[in-house]
Design an enzyme around this catalytic site. Structure first.
Site, short mmCIF file in Angstrom:
data_model
loop_
_atom_site.label_atom_id
_atom_site.label_comp_id
_atom_site.label_asym_id
_atom_site.label_seq_id
_atom_site.Cartn_x
_atom_site.Cartn_y
_atom_site.Cartn_z
N GLY A 1 11.70 81.78 68.55
CA GLY A 1 11.88 82.57 67.33
C GLY A 1 12.50 81.72 66.24
N SER A 2 13.69 82.10 65.82
CA SER A 2 14.39 81.44 64.71
C SER A 2 13.52 81.42 63.45
CB SER A 2 14.83 80.03 65.09
OG SER A 2 15.81 80.07 66.09
N HIS A 3 12.98 82.59 63.12
CA HIS A 3 12.20 82.77 61.91
C HIS A 3 12.12 84.26 61.59
CE1 HIS A 3 9.09 83.11 65.12
NE2 HIS A 3 8.64 84.08 64.35
N ALA A 4 11.54 84.55 60.44
CA ALA A 4 11.27 85.93 60.04
C ALA A 4 9.83 85.99 59.54
CB ALA A 4 12.23 86.38 58.94
#
Length: 139
Positions: free
Chosen positions: A52-55
């Protein structure tokens, strides 16, 4: 409209119990609040790794632990909420403009993601500071 982490929620899916094995199903816009345009899954995640580590700017997602377990931290730019997924008949609905971090994968965990659109790189926000700026603009 600025998104709120409380818009994201655990959704229980139908579960048909049978001594031969259980069955769960998902129908577009019935069990989840969007039509499915893409499905992908994460597996063989090394111990201690994060994903992840995103939007996403406009993408809706529904995340399910098909096997094993993992944690998801959601962040709307003001508040954070952490979930533990470990049952294949429960999933987490993630609305757009929500920073996510997936970690604490158990051995053999499989994370399946249902998405409201096909892969579009421009849809991603991969820098947290940029996310905070954009999240503030979504008031």
């Amino acid at each position: 409209m600025q998104r709120n982490v409380n818009e994201c929620q655990i959704i229980e899916l139908p579960k048909i119990s049978d001594p031969r094995g259980n069955l769960t199903f998902i129908e577009n816009s019935n069990h989840i609040p969007f039509d499915i345009r893409r499905v992908y899954y994460l597996y063989d995640v090394p111990g201690g790794s994060e994903r992840g580590s995103h939007a996403h700017k406009n993408l809706h997602q529904f995340i399910i632990s098909m096997s094993g377990s993992f944690d998801i931290e959601l962040d709307d730019g003001r508040n954070k909420k952490r979930y533990h997924l470990n049952r294949s008949h429960y999933g987490l609905y993630v609305c757009p403009m929500m920073w996510r971090l997936i970690d604490n994968f158990s051995s053999g965990a499989v994370c399946m993601v249902l998405a409201s659109d096909v892969y579009i790189e421009e849809e991603y926000i991969r820098d947290y500071n940029n996310f905070l700026l954009e999240a503030g603009d979504h008031k």
